[in-house]
Design a protein around this motif. Structure first.
Motif, short mmCIF file in Angstrom:
data_model
loop_
_atom_site.label_atom_id
_atom_site.label_comp_id
_atom_site.label_asym_id
_atom_site.label_seq_id
_atom_site.Cartn_x
_atom_site.Cartn_y
_atom_site.Cartn_z
N PHE A 75 43.06 -71.53 -29.41
CA PHE A 75 42.36 -72.81 -29.55
C PHE A 75 41.21 -72.75 -30.55
N LYS A 76 41.22 -71.74 -31.43
CA LYS A 76 40.07 -71.50 -32.32
C LYS A 76 39.77 -72.67 -33.25
N LYS A 77 40.78 -73.46 -33.61
CA LYS A 77 40.55 -74.55 -34.56
C LYS A 77 39.67 -75.66 -33.98
N ASN A 135 32.31 -74.40 -29.20
CA ASN A 135 32.00 -75.01 -27.91
C ASN A 135 33.23 -75.08 -27.02
N THR A 136 34.35 -75.46 -27.61
CA THR A 136 35.59 -75.56 -26.84
C THR A 136 36.10 -74.19 -26.42
N THR A 137 36.12 -73.24 -27.36
CA THR A 137 36.64 -71.91 -27.02
C THR A 137 35.73 -71.19 -26.03
N ASN A 138 34.43 -71.42 -26.12
CA ASN A 138 33.51 -70.81 -25.15
C ASN A 138 33.74 -71.39 -23.76
N LYS A 139 33.95 -72.70 -23.69
CA LYS A 139 34.24 -73.36 -22.41
C LYS A 139 35.54 -72.82 -21.83
N ILE A 140 36.53 -72.62 -22.69
CA ILE A 140 37.82 -72.08 -22.26
C ILE A 140 37.65 -70.67 -21.70
N MET A 141 36.90 -69.83 -22.42
CA MET A 141 36.68 -68.46 -21.96
C MET A 141 36.00 -68.43 -20.60
N LEU A 172 45.25 -78.07 -19.25
CA LEU A 172 43.84 -78.38 -19.02
C LEU A 172 43.03 -78.19 -20.29
N TYR A 173 43.24 -77.07 -20.97
CA TYR A 173 42.47 -76.79 -22.18
C TYR A 173 42.79 -77.79 -23.29
N LEU A 174 44.03 -78.22 -23.35
CA LEU A 174 44.39 -79.25 -24.33
C LEU A 174 43.66 -80.56 -24.04
N SER A 175 43.42 -80.82 -22.75
CA SER A 175 42.72 -82.07 -22.39
C SER A 175 41.26 -82.04 -22.84
N GLU A 233 56.07 -81.27 -25.65
CA GLU A 233 56.34 -80.45 -26.82
C GLU A 233 55.07 -79.72 -27.28
N LYS A 234 53.94 -80.43 -27.23
CA LYS A 234 52.67 -79.83 -27.63
C LYS A 234 52.28 -78.70 -26.68
N ILE A 235 52.47 -78.92 -25.39
CA ILE A 235 52.16 -77.89 -24.39
C ILE A 235 53.04 -76.66 -24.64
N SER A 236 54.31 -76.87 -24.89
CA SER A 236 55.24 -75.76 -25.16
C SER A 236 54.82 -74.98 -26.39
#
Length: 230
Positions: A41-43, A47-53, A70-73, A82-85
């Protein structure tokens, strides 16, 4: 509190069936998986990747099939099957080699092999079966497990199914894990539990009054500090 110890090898050898978690129990791969999520999810930025970690570390044992949507949301992506896959596949590619290359928990490989001589080792992991199969083959550990259950089946359901197909008594089983999901899968089925303690999960031993260990070296003692009150 009373603290008494028992050599880990002597403690485990009395069980006929042993449920093993993988990440954080056999391989020191919890943080590694977090890095794989961050890379996937680096792109979306720090803030997003830190929340994910942070979520990943607080929710060990939860399948990627639940985490990825969840992370995509948390991003601006339009979520489709398709995006989830696509993200699941990217995470798989990012994580497999990292897990293969990371360090094992000290003594874990040797303990799995030793216990396989007289007990049934059953792997219960949140990693999909096709991925864990590749990992186990690469680290030469697959043949030491009687059965392998991946993320496709809930851990509670795995334990329940194994128990229902066995004539052994409940105290012939033990679950070795490091997350609250592992704990609940065991105690909901009345199976004894041994906590593998890492950096951030000692509270589970206190909250659930569990015996615990920090590694599987031959001289390791099981710690019962929180299981009995003086």
């Amino acid at each position: 509190m009373i603290t008494h110890e028992n050599n880990i090898q002597n403690y485990l050898i009395k069980y006929k069936t042993i449920f093993w978690d993988f990440d954080g129990v056999i391989k020191d791969s919890v943080l590694i998986k977090g890095e794989a999520y961050k890379k996937t999810f680096k792109k979306f930025g720090f803030n997003t990747t830190n929340k994910i970690m942070m979520h990943h570390l607080d929710n060990g044992g939860v399948s990627r099939f639940k985490k990825i949507p969840l992370y995509l949301s948390w991003t601006d992506e339009i979520i489709t099957k398709e995006k989830i896959s696509l993200y699941l596949e990217e995470f798989s590619n990012n994580s497999i080699n990292l897990v293969i290359d990371c360090k094992p928990i000290p003594g874990a490989f040797e303990m799995v092999k030793f216990l396989s001589l007289n007990s049934l080792n059953i792997l219960v992991t949140a990693t999909p079966e096709k991925d864990i199969d590749k990992i186990l083959n690469k680290i030469s550990l697959k043949n030491y497990f009687h059965k392998i259950y991946g993320a496709e089946m809930d851990k509670y359901a795995v334990v329940k199914e194994v128990l229902s197909n066995s004539s052994n008594k409940i105290n012939d089983f033990i679950f070795i894990g490091d997350s609250e999901i592992d704990v609940k899968a065991a105690i909901s089925n009345k199976v004894p539990f041994l906590l593998k303690v890492g950096k951030d999960n000692l509270e589970l031993a206190k909250d659930y009054k569990l015996p615990f260990i920090r590694n599987f070296k031959s001289n390791t003692k099981v710690d019962f500090s929180f299981t009995e009150v003086d």
